[in-house]
Write a protein that holds these residues in place. Structure first.
Motif, PDB file in Angstrom:
ATOM      1  N   UNK A  10       0.830  -1.210   0.000  1.00 32.51           N
ATOM      2  CA  UNK A  10       0.000   0.000   0.000  1.00 32.51           C
ATOM      3  C   UNK A  10       0.863   1.258   0.000  1.00 32.51           C
ATOM      4  N   UNK A  11       2.087   1.132   0.462  1.00 29.76           N
ATOM      5  CA  UNK A  11       2.997   2.276   0.537  1.00 29.76           C
ATOM      6  C   UNK A  11       3.711   2.545  -0.780  1.00 29.76           C
ATOM      7  N   UNK A  12       3.538   1.667  -1.756  1.00 25.00           N
ATOM      8  CA  UNK A  12       4.190   1.856  -3.046  1.00 25.00           C
ATOM      9  C   UNK A  12       3.468   2.945  -3.829  1.00 25.00           C
ATOM     10  N   UNK A  13       4.247   3.873  -4.339  1.00 23.91           N
ATOM     11  CA  UNK A  13       3.703   4.994  -5.108  1.00 23.91           C
ATOM     12  C   UNK A  13       3.739   4.679  -6.602  1.00 23.91           C
ATOM     13  N   UNK A  14       2.907   5.362  -7.352  1.00 22.12           N
ATOM     14  CA  UNK A  14       2.870   5.152  -8.801  1.00 22.12           C
ATOM     15  C   UNK A  14       4.207   5.479  -9.453  1.00 22.12           C
ATOM     16  N   UNK A  15       4.931   6.434  -8.877  1.00 18.03           N
ATOM     17  CA  UNK A  15       6.216   6.838  -9.433  1.00 18.03           C
ATOM     18  C   UNK A  15       7.334   5.845  -9.200  1.00 18.03           C
ATOM     19  N   UNK A  16       7.069   4.780  -8.455  1.00 19.56           N
ATOM     20  CA  UNK A  16       8.058   3.730  -8.264  1.00 19.56           C
ATOM     21  C   UNK A  16       8.603   3.608  -6.863  1.00 19.56           C
ATOM     22  N   UNK A  17       8.663   4.697  -6.117  1.00 16.34           N
ATOM     23  CA  UNK A  17       9.188   4.635  -4.762  1.00 16.34           C
ATOM     24  C   UNK A  17       8.118   4.235  -3.764  1.00 16.34           C
ATOM     25  N   UNK A  18       8.492   4.263  -2.497  1.00 14.39           N
ATOM     26  CA  UNK A  18       7.568   3.950  -1.410  1.00 14.39           C
ATOM     27  C   UNK A  18       7.482   5.153  -0.485  1.00 14.39           C
ATOM     28  N   UNK A  19       6.325   5.319   0.153  1.00 13.76           N
ATOM     29  CA  UNK A  19       6.127   6.368   1.138  1.00 13.76           C
ATOM     30  C   UNK A  19       5.273   5.790   2.261  1.00 13.76           C
ATOM     31  N   UNK A  20       5.819   5.709   3.467  1.00 13.92           N
ATOM     32  CA  UNK A  20       5.092   5.093   4.571  1.00 13.92           C
ATOM     33  C   UNK A  20       3.952   5.944   5.105  1.00 13.92           C
ATOM     34  N   UNK A  21       3.840   7.180   4.630  1.00  9.90           N
ATOM     35  CA  UNK A  21       2.666   7.982   4.967  1.00  9.90           C
ATOM     36  C   UNK A  21       1.518   7.660   4.024  1.00  9.90           C
ATOM     37  N   UNK A  22       1.776   6.785   3.076  1.00 12.27           N
ATOM     38  CA  UNK A  22       0.826   6.368   2.049  1.00 12.27           C
ATOM     39  C   UNK A  22       0.331   7.560   1.243  1.00 12.27           C
ATOM     40  N   UNK A  23       1.246   8.465   0.965  1.00 18.34           N
ATOM     41  CA  UNK A  23       0.993   9.594   0.080  1.00 18.34           C
ATOM     42  C   UNK A  23       1.760   9.342  -1.206  1.00 18.34           C
ATOM     43  N   UNK A  24       1.587  10.190  -2.165  1.00 19.12           N
ATOM     44  CA  UNK A  24       2.339  10.064  -3.412  1.00 19.12           C
ATOM     45  C   UNK A  24       3.603  10.926  -3.310  1.00 19.12           C
ATOM     46  N   UNK A  25       4.375  10.700  -2.231  1.00 23.36           N
ATOM     47  CA  UNK A  25       5.617  11.439  -1.986  1.00 23.36           C
ATOM     48  C   UNK A  25       6.718  10.458  -1.594  1.00 23.36           C
ATOM     49  N   UNK A  26       7.186   9.654  -2.547  1.00 24.97           N
ATOM     50  CA  UNK A  26       8.179   8.637  -2.200  1.00 24.97           C
ATOM     51  C   UNK A  26       9.517   9.247  -1.794  1.00 24.97           C
ATOM     52  N   UNK A  27      10.272   8.492  -1.027  1.00 26.96           N
ATOM     53  CA  UNK A  27      11.640   8.875  -0.696  1.00 26.96           C
ATOM     54  C   UNK A  27      12.488   7.609  -0.653  1.00 26.96           C
ATOM     55  N   UNK A  28      13.787   7.791  -0.729  1.00 25.93           N
ATOM     56  CA  UNK A  28      14.667   6.629  -0.869  1.00 25.93           C
ATOM     57  C   UNK A  28      14.725   5.761   0.384  1.00 25.93           C
ATOM     58  N   UNK A  29      14.656   6.356   1.563  1.00 25.41           N
ATOM     59  CA  UNK A  29      14.726   5.519   2.768  1.00 25.41           C
ATOM     60  C   UNK A  29      13.465   4.669   2.905  1.00 25.41           C
ATOM     61  N   UNK A  30      12.292   5.253   2.694  1.00 24.43           N
ATOM     62  CA  UNK A  30      11.059   4.460   2.743  1.00 24.43           C
ATOM     63  C   UNK A  30      11.068   3.383   1.664  1.00 24.43           C
ATOM     64  N   UNK A  31      11.623   3.710   0.504  1.00 22.77           N
ATOM     65  CA  UNK A  31      11.696   2.730  -0.582  1.00 22.77           C
ATOM     66  C   UNK A  31      12.593   1.566  -0.180  1.00 22.77           C
ATOM     67  N   UNK A  32      13.752   1.868   0.383  1.00 19.53           N
ATOM     68  CA  UNK A  32      14.652   0.805   0.831  1.00 19.53           C
ATOM     69  C   UNK A  32      13.975  -0.068   1.894  1.00 19.53           C
ATOM     70  N   UNK A  33      13.344   0.559   2.881  1.00 26.28           N
ATOM     71  CA  UNK A  33      12.722  -0.228   3.949  1.00 26.28           C
ATOM     72  C   UNK A  33      11.521  -1.018   3.431  1.00 26.28           C
ATOM     73  N   UNK A  34      10.771  -0.464   2.497  1.00 28.43           N
ATOM     74  CA  UNK A  34       9.675  -1.211   1.885  1.00 28.43           C
ATOM     75  C   UNK A  34      10.191  -2.443   1.151  1.00 28.43           C
TER      76      UNK A  34
END
Length: 112
Positions: free
Chosen positions: A35-59
Motif C-alpha cells: 500500500x505504501x508503493x507509489x505510482x512513481x516507483x518509490x515507497x512512502x510510509x505515509x501512504x501519500x504520493x511522496x516517495x523517498x529513498x529511505x522508505x523505498x529501501x525499507x519497503x
C-alpha cells in the motif's frame, strides 16, 4: 567448546519464531508495504504520493524479508534516477538507500 554469550540474559533469537513468519501478520505486513508503493516507483510510509529513498529501501527490505519476489521497473527507475548525471548523489543518505534498494532488486547501479 565455545559458549555462546547470552544477549541481555536471553537466548539468541530464533528466526523461525520471528513474528513476520507467522501467517496473518506476514500477510498484513506485505499488504501494508504494498500500500505504501507509489505510482512513481518509490515507497512512502505515509501512504501519500511522496516517495523517498529511505522508505523505498525499507519497503523493499520488508518484502525481501517476507519472501516476496518483488520486481518493478518503476521502482528501479526511481532509485536509478537519484544519481546525478556525473555519477554522484546529492547526499550520502540518498546514495546509501538508493544503492541498497537496487541491490535488493538485484539491479546494477548506474555507471554514468
Amino acid at each position: 567448546m565455545i559458549k555462546k554469550k547470552a544477549f541481555l540474559g536471553l537466548r539468541e533469537p530464533n528466526v523461525r519464531y520471528w513474528p513476520c513468519n507467522s501467517g496473518l501478520l506476514k500477510e498484513r505486513t506485505i499488504e501494508y508495504a504494498m500500500k505504501c508503493k507509489c505510482e512513481g516507483g518509490g515507497f512512502c510510509f505515509y501512504q501519500l504520493e511522496e516517495p523517498n529513498t529511505s522508505d523505498t529501501y525499507y519497503g523493499l527490505s520488508i518484502l525481501n524479508l517476507s519472501g516476496v519476489d518483488f520486481r518493478d521497473d518503476n521502482t528501479v527507475d526511481y532509485l536509478k534516477n537519484m544519481q546525478e548525471e556525473d555519477g554522484s548523489y546529492s547526499s550520502i543518505y540518498l546514495a546509501y538507500y538508493s544503492i541498497k534498494g537496487l541491490l535488493l532488486l538485484k539491479r546494477a547501479v548506474n555507471n554514468r
